[in-house]
Write an enzyme that holds these catalytic residues in place. Structure first.
Site, PDB file in Angstrom:
ATOM      1  CE  LYS A  38      -2.257   1.881   3.613  1.00 18.34           C
ATOM      2  NZ  LYS A  38      -3.255   1.999   4.694  1.00 18.34           N
ATOM      3  CB  THR A  39       2.372   3.352  -1.951  1.00 18.00           C
ATOM      4  OG1 THR A  39       3.234   4.467  -1.798  1.00 18.00           O
ATOM      5  CG2 THR A  39       1.790   3.372  -3.360  1.00 18.00           C
TER       6      THR A  39
END
Ligand code: R5P
Length: 293
Positions: free
Chosen positions: A203-204
């Site tokens: 996740k970013t």
């Protein structure tokens, strides 16, 4: 003795049809074991290979965040519209109905609160409890460039080792410190490190410029966090752009549960993610659902 009456002796082995490899829809995940893939299928819709994760784990360091004061009242009604729920084990056991039959991504790191240095986290759930809770993945915060970078990376690799033993995917959550640039160069660095060290997906944050280089350089799926609350059309536009540039979905919290109409918003986000609905059309859909209410 088993009753064999009525069994026929004719068989069809379909000798002219070679067995097909069933394949797997997620980038970089073809070599994972069956159990790991099956768990990821509880997170990513196998038809689209994408996910709308509803993130409500903010309390693990922020306490009762706006919109999450009463998860039983504000979040449980949204569950039918999410592909997956991301939360802590405390909220899961205390508040989420066990009849929820989609994927759960369990927050597995923690320690510091907003009152102290956030990067100083430890592993906060062991794999046995994640399995007991029937989780589909565990999530660990990774602070690349942060004060406790090495500790957080070590948390991640220990969870990856434990996850590999039991078939539990690990979501690497890249945390961007206030002093760090939120640009593609940083996101490429942080996401690639998570993937190289064994995370099943990462996740970013979405960045306006060159986000497609972040997804291209990461060999496993990327989902984007929503970040702080924006006007609904802007959040839908961000989700649309991220999908167009190679993201496999969103892990969205505040832009859903702090929306004026959370149920309408999550349904609009879902259409953007799974149907590639254009942002304005999705916003109109959001407005329609909101007004119906
Ligand atoms: C951080 O608090 C959590 O990992 C959240 O799950 C993540 O930041 C996504 O939530 P939001 O869309 O509100 O940024």
């Amino acid at each position: 003795m088993a009753d064999t009456d009525g069994m026929t002796d004719s068989h069809d082995y379909y000798l002219d049809i070679p067995q097909k490899d069933p394949g797997y829809p997620l980038k970089g995940c073809h070599a994972l074991d069956w159990g790991m893939k099956n768990r990821l299928t509880n997170i990513f819709n196998p038809k689209t290979g994408r996910t709308v994760m509803l993130a409500v784990d903010h309390g693990y360091f922020m306490g009762p965040t706006t919109g999450l004061e009463r998860i039983d009242l504000t979040i449980n009604p949204l569950l039918p519209y999410a592909d997956t729920l991301m939360c802590t084990r405390g909220i899961l056991r205390s508040t989420i109905p066990a009849t929820f039959n989609k994927g759960v991504v369990l927050r597995a790191s923690g320690g510091p609160s907003i009152l102290s240095e956030l990067s100083d986290e430890r592993i906060a759930v062991n794999m046995e409890d994640a399995i007991r809770l029937n989780s589909s993945a565990v999530a660990v915060q990774v602070f690349i460039g942060g004060e406790f970078e090495t500790t957080s990376v070590h948390n991640m690799t220990r969870l990856v080792d434990a996850g590999n033993r039991y078939g539990m995917p690990v979501l690497g959550v890249t945390a961007v410190g206030k002093q760090m640039a939120r640009d593609a160069k940083y996101m490429r660095l942080a996401t690639r490190i998570c993937a190289e060290l064994g995370c099943s997906y990462v996740k970013t944050y979405y960045v306006e410029k060159d986000f497609e280089t972040v997804t291209a350089a990461c060999p496993v799926p990327i989902v984007i966090a929503g970040g702080k609350k924006q006007p609904e059309l802007d959040a839908l536009t961000m989700a649309y752009n991220a999908i167009q540039q190679g993201a496999a979905g969103v892990d969205m919290g505040r832009n859903i549960f702090q929306s004026d109409a959370p149920a309408a918003m999550i349904q609009a986000v879902s259409r953007v993610v799974h149907e590639e609905m254009k942002p304005q059309e999705a916003f109109d859909y959001y407005e329609t659902l909101k007004n119906e209410k």
